[in-house]
Design an enzyme around this catalytic site. Structure first.
Site, PDB file in Angstrom:
ATOM      1  NE  ARG A  76     -11.168  -1.533   2.528  1.00  0.00           N
ATOM      2  CZ  ARG A  76     -11.702  -1.701   3.606  1.00  0.00           C
ATOM      3  NH1 ARG A  76     -12.894  -2.473   3.650  1.00  0.00           N
ATOM      4  NH2 ARG A  76     -11.401  -1.369   4.864  1.00  0.00           N
ATOM      5  CD  GLU A  96      -7.211   5.010   2.220  1.00  0.00           C
ATOM      6  OE1 GLU A  96      -6.156   4.592   2.659  1.00  0.00           O
ATOM      7  OE2 GLU A  96      -8.054   5.275   3.047  1.00  0.00           O
ATOM      8  CE  LYS A 149      -7.109   7.939   8.029  1.00  0.00           C
ATOM      9  NZ  LYS A 149      -7.520   6.673   8.479  1.00  0.00           N
ATOM     10  CG  ASP A 165      -6.109   7.876   4.459  1.00  0.00           C
ATOM     11  OD1 ASP A 165      -6.906   8.387   4.045  1.00  0.00           O
ATOM     12  OD2 ASP A 165      -6.351   6.941   5.187  1.00  0.00           O
ATOM     13  CG  ASP A 219      -2.448   4.811   5.083  1.00  0.00           C
ATOM     14  OD1 ASP A 219      -2.425   3.736   5.819  1.00  0.00           O
ATOM     15  OD2 ASP A 219      -3.513   5.267   4.610  1.00  0.00           O
ATOM     16  CE  LYS A 253      -3.532   2.250   2.718  1.00  0.00           C
ATOM     17  NZ  LYS A 253      -4.418   2.258   4.153  1.00  0.00           N
ATOM     18  CG  ASP A 277     -10.530   6.530   6.546  1.00  0.00           C
ATOM     19  OD1 ASP A 277      -9.616   6.813   6.053  1.00  0.00           O
ATOM     20  OD2 ASP A 277     -10.643   6.460   7.590  1.00  0.00           O
TER      21      ASP A 277
END
Length: 466
Positions: free
Chosen positions: A319, A317, A245, A238, A256, A233, A315
């Site tokens: 995946r 995102e 968030k 993020d 992230d 990833k 959020d």
């Protein structure tokens, strides 16, 4: 800066301003016993007077006419012992230290990892040099530890970089530096990504002023008979998008991209070690931001694999970017895939901050990665891919939603990823152990480089099985 050197000299024979003497449950190791006899029982008398039992990480600094000695309690985990020792020595003023190697490789790895610092943006930097002589170690053991640590350090550095510095383009530039080690690096810009049809990845990226980059790396040593494909990833920041968030959760979201950093770190170490296995890496690098262009709840996205996804949480995102990266990896001929991502808070709720969740679509592949993690000293725990939970991802308007309900979030995320590949997949949700919120035995607060050592053990295992 810490350097390691192999020596055949024992504690009793060697010369150094400081000698480390191991203690386990009140007992000295054989080398320690010989040294104590040479000192006329000085060490045991000091232990008795101080009530020193040698609990894990406990230390006692002694001085005599024969020199200085550091009694140090052994941990069952020799890597942890090395990390604790490195941190203790950093507070002392000895430029050279002699230490009994015991299990040389894990001790050396722990010493190096425990000494890591990230002070690039500090005016005052730690620049104290420390040379460690490891009694009984072999040079090749220390060389391997150093090369593994280099990959871990690079992964940590990438995670620790501030997000205004490590943009997707900057991550791509960092990856390009691997060409110096003979690794092929292809960087796809936004136009090329769009031409491929990576609609899920692009949707996540479209809210940011910083354009996305897709990285495809290939380490292909001559004579390699096995191949390992890695997906990491690559969210360099993020915000959560419109599913914004809270501040406390967003504060560490520069990390992230820890999965992508682990892929890059593992590739670097693999090349330095000359591992005889082909390794490919894929990273969809972007930012998830809020703007007038950002993707919305209710949007339907078409993925690289052709499946459509209804967005129910912006959020979730990671995946989406991984779905396109995984499908691309299989299109490139992957036979088995190991994917690493800081994917869900649910994994942290289930397993805490020190254990990664392992999901496998094939039991044999899952067991192999689990065993590699055990050898590497990285904690993982298998969780089930409960097929019944696939119902939670059903959408009325698309092939699936990108989230389920509030329960079993780590499992539904893993099930979502499994929809985009047909080859054996291991998904490591490293959301807990990828970023340390406080100092630990193998390093300071910040990026841990989790996953690099596991990947290298997996690759090593493939070469041994070939």
């Amino acid at each position: 800066m810490i350097t390691l050197h192999a020596t055949e000299a024992t504690l009793a024979e060697g010369k150094a301003p400081l000698k480390v003497v191991w203690v386990r449950k009140g007992e000295l190791t054989p080398q320690g016993e010989v040294l104590d006899a040479h000192l006329g029982g000085f060490l045991r008398r000091a232990m008795a007077e101080a009530g020193f039992k040698g609990e894990a990480g406990e230390s006692l600094l002694l001085a005599s006419s024969e020199g200085s000695f550091l009694l140090f309690g052994l941990d069952e985990d020799i890597r942890a012992t090395g990390g604790r020792l490195a941190q203790t020595l950093s507070k002392l003023a000895f430029p050279e230290v002699l230490v009994e190697a015991l299990e040389a490789y894990p001790l050396a790895e722990g010493l190096l990892l425990g000494a890591y610092r990230f002070d690039r943006y500090k005016e005052k930097k730690e620049d104290k040099a420390l040379a460690l002589q490891l009694s009984g170690a072999k040079p090749e053991e220390l060389d391997r530890a150093k090369k593994v640590a280099e990959g871990v350090f690079w992964a940590r550095d990438l995670v620790n970089e501030p997000p205004n510095v490590l943009t997707p383009e900057a991550l791509a530039e960092a990856a390009l530096s691997l060409r110096a080690l003979g690794i092929e690096v292809e960087v796809l810009d936004e136009e090329a990504i769009r031409a491929l049809g990576m609609g899920a990845f692009l949707a996540v990226a479209q809210g940011s002023e910083n354009p996305p980059r897709f990285l495809h790396l290939r380490y292909a040593p001559e004579g390699a008979r096995e191949r390992l494909d890695l997906v990491g990833k690559g969210l360099t920041f993020d915000s959560g998008g419109y599913s914004l968030k809270p501040t406390e959760s967003m504060a560490t979201m520069k990390g992230d991209m820890a999965g992508g950093a682990a892929v890059l770190g593992a590739l670097k170490s693999a090349a330095l070690l000359g591992l005889p296995v082909e390794i490919r890496g894929y990273i969809a690098a972007c930012e998830n931001m809020v703007s007038g262009r950002a993707y919305r709840l209710g949007d339907v996205l078409k993925t690289f694999a052709g499946k459509t996804v209804e967005v129910m949480n912006t959020d979730a995102e990671g995946r989406l970017t991984l779905a396109d990266a995984l499908a691309y990896a299989e299109r490139q001929g992957a036979k088995r895939i190991l994917e690493l991502s800081t994917l869900t808070g649910s994994a942290v709720v289930a397993l805490g901050e020190e254990v990664a969740a392992l999901f496998a679509t094939q039991e044999a592949w899952g067991k192999r990665v689990e065993e590699a993690a055990r050898k590497a000293g990285e904690k993982v725990w298998p969780l089930p891919l409960e097929k019944a939970y696939r119902e939670k991802l059903k959408s009325l308007v698309a092939d699936m939603k990108n989230v389920g309900d509030q329960y079993g979030g780590a499992i539904t995320a893993a099930l979502f990823l499994s929809e985009f590949v047909t080859v054996p997949l291991v998904h490591l949700d490293i959301a807990g152990p990828a970023f340390a919120k406080k100092a630990h035995v193998l390093g300071p607060e910040g990026g841990t480089g989790f996953g690099v050592r596991t990947v290298l053990e997996v690759a090593q295992g493939l070469t041994e099985a070939a």
